[in-house]
Write an enzyme that holds these catalytic residues in place. Structure first.
Site, short mmCIF file in Angstrom:
data_model
loop_
_atom_site.label_atom_id
_atom_site.label_comp_id
_atom_site.label_asym_id
_atom_site.label_seq_id
_atom_site.Cartn_x
_atom_site.Cartn_y
_atom_site.Cartn_z
N SER A 60 0.85 -1.18 0.00
CA SER A 60 0.00 0.00 0.00
C SER A 60 0.88 1.23 0.00
CB SER A 60 -0.88 0.00 1.26
OG SER A 60 -1.51 1.25 1.46
N TYR A 118 -1.91 0.43 10.55
CA TYR A 118 -1.83 -0.04 9.16
C TYR A 118 -0.49 0.34 8.55
CZ TYR A 118 -3.58 -1.11 4.44
OH TYR A 118 -3.77 -1.63 3.18
#
Length: 260
Positions: free
Chosen positions: A146, A159
């Site tokens: 990501s 995250y």
């Protein structure tokens, strides 16, 4: 695309029950690949395989129900794949996020879940399948991380930590496996509108999930990311796309999103 004179290329795709993983497995099958579609929800994998058969695609989907955090289950799948002819490509798509808590309020259970799925799940799959990829002679590992792996943001600490861990793993893996002629690709998407990611992250709150994408013209779709993943693994093997950062035009940076 495979033809009748050559054996099909074979991939293992984790996270294939929904979103980017499902779209990637489907796109590979459309291009003639044999795909082992791995994920926790067996009924969704069977539905995917049925769709591929119904469309009369050149490729094939073989359902492989498992949880990537279960190392024994991942190892059993590797044994199955080896017995059925092996594989040349592993696409680690499984991942996810829980919560948007700040570090000061960090929920260890959510952080642990993210680390197990995003980092240890990738580790389990790599450990299990690298012997097959090395034996093939021209193996490929693609890890989906990501933009959170390279840019921190408020509310993203857990995250960020998990995806930065997966990013570091991927970089080390590339160095380690070059001598075995295994190429290692990393795809780092930004804002992707899928049916589950933000909803799961926000505890099932659909309205909150919808607000994440509100006013954003054309966020990335699962199919957009799948197309990039498939392109990367179908390039001639000596071509390695080390890192592919992709965002919608409306997301100029992690902190700048144009909302109309």
């Amino acid at each position: 695309m495979a033809d009748s004179s050559t054996p099909p290329r074979t991939a293992v795709v984790t996270g294939a029950t929904s979103g980017i993983g499902r779209a990637t497995a489907l796109e590979l099958a459309r291009r003639g690949w044999r795909v082992y579609a791995a994920g926790r929800r067996a009924e969704r994998l069977e539905q995917l395989a049925a769709q591929v058969r119904a469309e009369g695609l050149m490729g094939e989907v073989r359902p492989a129900p498992l949880d990537v955090t279960d190392a024994a289950a991942v190892g059993a799948l590797a044994d199955r794949v080896a017995a059925e002819g092996g594989a040349d490509t592993l696409l680690n798509i499984a991942g996810g996020a829980q919560g948007v808590d700040a570090v000061a309020d960090g929920d260890p259970s959510g952080w642990e879940w993210m680390f197990r799925v995003n980092v240890l799940g990738t580790l389990n799959a790599c450990r299990a399948f690298l012997p097959l990829l090395r034996a093939h002679g021209e193996g490929t590992v693609l890890n989906l991380t990501s933009t959170a792996a390279i840019v921190a943001y408020e509310g993203g600490a857990g995250y960020n930590a998990a995806k930065m861990g997966a990013h570091g793993l991927t970089g080390a893996l590339r160095l380690e496996e070059a001598e075995h002629n295994v190429r290692v690709v990393e795809v780092l998407p930004g804002m992707v509108h899928t049916e589950e990611f933000s909803k799961n992250r926000l505890g099932g709150d659909q309205s909150a999930a919808d607000a994440v994408y509100a006013g954003v013209e054309k966020p990335l779709t699962a199919e957009d990311v799948a197309e990039v993943c498939v392109h990367a693994v179908e390039l001639p093997h000596h071509v390695n796309l080390d890192q592919i950062v992709m965002r919608p035009v409306a997301q100029a940076a992690q902190h700048k999103v144009i909302r109309r």
